[in-house]
Structures are given as structure tokens and as C-alpha cells.
Design an enzyme around this catalytic site. Structure first.
Site, PDB file in Angstrom:
ATOM      1  N   ASP A  21      -0.259   5.044   1.126  1.00 54.80           N
ATOM      2  CA  ASP A  21      -0.561   6.241   1.929  1.00 54.80           C
ATOM      3  C   ASP A  21      -0.750   5.301   3.472  1.00 54.80           C
ATOM      4  O   ASP A  21      -1.218   4.358   3.565  1.00 54.80           O
ATOM      5  CB  ASP A  21      -1.954   6.665   1.677  1.00 54.80           C
ATOM      6  CG  ASP A  21      -1.941   7.598   0.430  1.00 54.80           C
ATOM      7  OD1 ASP A  21      -0.999   7.982   0.106  1.00 54.80           O
ATOM      8  OD2 ASP A  21      -3.068   7.299  -0.260  1.00 54.80           O
TER       9      ASP A  21
ATOM     10  N   ASP B  64      -2.160  -0.591   5.847  1.00 54.58           N
ATOM     11  CA  ASP B  64      -2.455   0.161   7.322  1.00 54.58           C
ATOM     12  C   ASP B  64      -3.685   0.031   7.609  1.00 54.58           C
ATOM     13  O   ASP B  64      -4.149   0.133   8.800  1.00 54.58           O
ATOM     14  CB  ASP B  64      -1.964   1.533   7.417  1.00 54.58           C
ATOM     15  CG  ASP B  64      -2.470   2.452   6.515  1.00 54.58           C
ATOM     16  OD1 ASP B  64      -2.550   2.036   5.337  1.00 54.58           O
ATOM     17  OD2 ASP B  64      -2.743   3.469   6.890  1.00 54.58           O
TER      18      ASP B  64
ATOM     19  N   LYS C 163      -8.944  -4.262  -3.465  1.00 50.39           N
ATOM     20  CA  LYS C 163      -7.685  -4.893  -3.614  1.00 50.39           C
ATOM     21  C   LYS C 163      -7.791  -6.300  -3.591  1.00 50.39           C
ATOM     22  O   LYS C 163      -6.936  -7.007  -3.868  1.00 50.39           O
ATOM     23  CB  LYS C 163      -6.773  -4.238  -2.405  1.00 50.39           C
ATOM     24  CG  LYS C 163      -6.512  -2.737  -2.402  1.00 50.39           C
ATOM     25  CD  LYS C 163      -5.699  -2.343  -1.290  1.00 50.39           C
ATOM     26  CE  LYS C 163      -5.528  -0.964  -1.506  1.00 50.39           C
ATOM     27  NZ  LYS C 163      -4.320  -0.356  -0.346  1.00 50.39           N
TER      28      LYS C 163
ATOM     29  N   PHE D  20      -9.566   5.312  11.081  1.00 48.71           N
ATOM     30  CA  PHE D  20      -8.641   5.110  10.091  1.00 48.71           C
ATOM     31  C   PHE D  20      -8.443   6.310   9.418  1.00 48.71           C
ATOM     32  O   PHE D  20      -7.701   6.896   8.775  1.00 48.71           O
ATOM     33  CB  PHE D  20      -9.357   3.854   8.944  1.00 48.71           C
ATOM     34  CG  PHE D  20      -8.339   3.731   7.931  1.00 48.71           C
ATOM     35  CD1 PHE D  20      -6.923   3.227   7.639  1.00 48.71           C
ATOM     36  CD2 PHE D  20      -9.072   4.129   6.670  1.00 48.71           C
ATOM     37  CE1 PHE D  20      -6.398   3.335   6.714  1.00 48.71           C
ATOM     38  CE2 PHE D  20      -8.216   3.889   5.321  1.00 48.71           C
ATOM     39  CZ  PHE D  20      -6.784   3.617   5.722  1.00 48.71           C
TER      40      PHE D  20
ATOM     41  N   PHE E  33       0.815   9.780   5.295  1.00 48.17           N
ATOM     42  CA  PHE E  33      -0.387  10.639   5.176  1.00 48.17           C
ATOM     43  C   PHE E  33      -0.723  11.357   6.523  1.00 48.17           C
ATOM     44  O   PHE E  33      -1.069  12.449   6.420  1.00 48.17           O
ATOM     45  CB  PHE E  33      -1.600   9.593   4.721  1.00 48.17           C
ATOM     46  CG  PHE E  33      -2.724  10.238   4.423  1.00 48.17           C
ATOM     47  CD1 PHE E  33      -3.119  10.409   3.037  1.00 48.17           C
ATOM     48  CD2 PHE E  33      -3.436  10.835   5.643  1.00 48.17           C
ATOM     49  CE1 PHE E  33      -4.342  11.216   2.949  1.00 48.17           C
ATOM     50  CE2 PHE E  33      -4.773  11.231   5.290  1.00 48.17           C
ATOM     51  CZ  PHE E  33      -5.161  11.439   4.057  1.00 48.17           C
TER      52      PHE E  33
ATOM     53  N   THR F 187      -2.587   0.824  -4.264  1.00 44.03           N
ATOM     54  CA  THR F 187      -3.309   1.866  -3.608  1.00 44.03           C
ATOM     55  C   THR F 187      -4.406   1.977  -4.075  1.00 44.03           C
ATOM     56  O   THR F 187      -5.038   2.135  -5.326  1.00 44.03           O
ATOM     57  CB  THR F 187      -2.303   2.916  -3.930  1.00 44.03           C
ATOM     58  OG1 THR F 187      -2.675   4.152  -3.249  1.00 44.03           O
ATOM     59  CG2 THR F 187      -2.030   3.339  -5.279  1.00 44.03           C
TER      60      THR F 187
ATOM     61  N   ASP G 185       0.901  -1.184   0.019  1.00 40.49           N
ATOM     62  CA  ASP G 185       0.136  -0.051  -0.197  1.00 40.49           C
ATOM     63  C   ASP G 185       0.998   1.157  -0.106  1.00 40.49           C
ATOM     64  O   ASP G 185       2.081   1.199   0.451  1.00 40.49           O
ATOM     65  CB  ASP G 185      -0.814  -0.013   1.204  1.00 40.49           C
ATOM     66  CG  ASP G 185      -1.720   1.020   1.244  1.00 40.49           C
ATOM     67  OD1 ASP G 185      -2.215   1.724   0.342  1.00 40.49           O
ATOM     68  OD2 ASP G 185      -2.093   1.518   2.451  1.00 40.49           O
TER      69      ASP G 185
END
Length: 198
Positions: free
Chosen positions: A20, A151, A140, A52, A26, A105, A18
Site C-alpha cells: 500500500d 512509504d 517487518k 501517514f 492507497f 505488507t 511494501d
């Protein structure tokens, strides 16, 4: 410099990473913009980030500024100027020597700046070759790989993923879980051992 197919000779596993929150910081970028636009607002310390989506947590404290918080990551230059996570480039070099590494991403729905700037960010921070390995998708689970380093606490989509979710540690993803986790990129060798065990 060899071609990507030459570099991939002998590699059998696909590792998805990933961007960010894993490669691009981020959180730091978002905090900086909040401080610039609303200097009167107390920033949420990273260790107290429990949701998140950063804008959602800020809106929960300041609902009258919902539009402002939502637009921070939509503005020109936001994604392009995110700092690289410490050790990320070095860790990708380690992973790239053993596996097929792709950046997986999710673009924002307000994609006008995001998509272009993700490519620009990768070229600037990781080199042009990695721009050939960017997978942009809102789901994904449709992408094949042995692991996805991400994350986001939970990753759902149309399919049961072929990959194992490796959680890249952040305060908002620390609910008890049996998923493999790395605290930061200094644990890349631990990650390699896990990938090799699959």
C-alpha cells in the site's frame, strides 16, 4: 515458465517491497471513497497529506465522522480495487531479474477483507506467481532482506532490521532523513545501483 527456485538461481539478495502506497495506490483509492461517501467534504490534496494514516488526518478535520473514515478501508472491495501505482509492475520485473523479490505488507487489524483482497490484488495486477511471495506481518523487522521499499516514514519492531529502509516518496514522509529515497518507479535503475552497493 520455470519454478521459483529455478528463477532464483544465481540471485543472492532479498528485496522486500511494501504494497500500500508503493505498489497499490492507497491514496487514490481512499480519496475516491471519501468523495463518494461524503461529497460535501473538501478532499485533502495529496501534496497536503502530512499524516501517514489518511483516516487520522481526515478525522483531525472532521472528528464527528471518525467511524466513517476508519471504516472506509475495512469495506469489501477496498483493497481489491486499488489502482496499481504507475510503473510498479515494470519496476518489479526489473528487480525480479536480479534479486529475490518478496512483497512485505502489514494487514489491517480488521483483517476480514484485507488479507484475502491483498492476495487477489496481487494475482490480478502482478500475476499468480507473486502470490507465493507475499509476507504478511505486523512487524517487518522480523523479515530478512537487504532493503525494504516502504512509504511509512518510520518502521519499528522487535528487532534491529537486517534491511535498509528505502523510502518510497510520499508527501507524508518528507521530513529530513539520511535514508535512501526514490521519488517514483521511474527511478528503478537508481534503486538497483543502491542495492548493488550494499
Amino acid at each position: 515458465m520455470g519454478t521459483m527456485s529455478e528463477k532464483g538461481a544465481g540471485k543472492s539478495k532479498v528485496v522486500l517491497v511494501d504494497m500500500d502506497g508503493v505498489l497499490a495506490d492507497f491514496e487514490l483509492g481512499y480519496q475516491k471513497e471519501v468523495a463518494l461517501k461524503h461529497p460535501d467534504i473538501e478532499l485533502i490534496p495529496l501534496e497536503k497529506r502530512t499524516i501517514f494514516y489518511a483516516d487520522v488526518q481526515y478525522v483531525s478535520l472532521h472528528p464527528h465522522l471518525e467511524d466513517d473514515f476508519a471504516k472506509i478501508s475495512e469495506q469489501p472491495g477496498f483493497f481489491l480495487n486499488l489502482p496499481i501505482v504507475k510503473g510498479a509492475k515494470e519496476a518489479l520485473t526489473v528487480l525480479d531479474k536480479k534479486y529475490h523479490v518478496f512483497l512485505c505488507t502489514t494487514p489491517m487489524r480488521a483483517y476480514h477483507n484485507c488479507v484475502k483482497e491483498k492476495y487477489q490484488w496481487v494475482e490480478h495486477n502482478l500475476g499468480f506467481e507473486f502470490t507465493k511471495r507475499i509476507v504478511l506481518t505486523r512487524d517487518k523487522t522480523i523479515v530478512q532482506g537487504v532493503v525494504l521499499i516502504d512509504d511509512k516514514p518510520e518502521l519499528k519492531g522487535c528487532f534491529s532490521p537486517t534491511w535498509k529502509h528505502v523510502v518510497f516518496d510520499q508527501p507524508y514522509n518528507r521530513k529530513p532523513s539520511e535514508k535512501f529515497r526514490i521519488s517514483n518507479w521511474t527511478e528503478v535503475n537508481k534503486l538497483v545501483e543502491y542495492i548493488d552497493s550494499l
